[in-house]
Design a protein around this motif. Structure first.
Motif, PDB file in Angstrom:
ATOM      1  N   ARG A   1       1.268   9.535  -5.841  1.00 23.85           N
ATOM      2  CA  ARG A   1       2.725  10.664  -5.479  1.00 23.85           C
ATOM      3  C   ARG A   1       3.987  11.434  -6.906  1.00 23.85           C
TER       4      ARG A   1
ATOM      5  N   ARG B   1       0.430  -0.815  -0.296  1.00 24.30           N
ATOM      6  CA  ARG B   1      -0.077  -0.093   0.111  1.00 24.30           C
ATOM      7  C   ARG B   1       0.903   0.881  -0.099  1.00 24.30           C
ATOM      8  N   ALA B   2       2.181   1.481   1.118  1.00 26.27           N
ATOM      9  CA  ALA B   2       2.642   2.929   0.773  1.00 26.27           C
ATOM     10  C   ALA B   2       3.575   2.573  -0.422  1.00 26.27           C
TER      11      ALA B   2
ATOM     12  N   ARG C   1       0.881   4.453  -2.487  1.00 25.97           N
ATOM     13  CA  ARG C   1       0.838   5.641  -2.013  1.00 25.97           C
ATOM     14  C   ARG C   1       2.275   6.472  -3.315  1.00 25.97           C
TER      15      ARG C   1
END
Length: 67
Positions: free
Chosen positions: A54, A46-47, A50
């Motif tokens: 970004r 999940r990181a 993200r």
């Protein structure tokens, strides 16, 4: 991703083809990301998604300011 949705939401949007391509590129990247496979569900997945979002947003903003 919202940088593509917001301009499409206004009446009579401009550059719709480019915005649709940006959305399609992002949706494809998310759909085929390893996180969504049964083996890919891990703590860092999940990181990673993200961070990818970004990075895509920053790239899109750089393109807008250069144009």
């Amino acid at each position: 991703m919202t940088t593509a949705y917001q301009p499409l939401a206004v009446p009579r949007p401009v550059h719709t083809a480019a915005l649709h391509r940006a959305l399609l590129r992002w949706e494809t990247a998310v759909h085929y990301h390893p996180y969504w496979t049964p083996q890919g569900h891990c703590t860092g997945g999940r990181a990673e998604l993200r961070l990818a979002a970004r990075a895509e947003l920053a790239r899109h903003e750089r393109q807008e300011t250069a144009a």
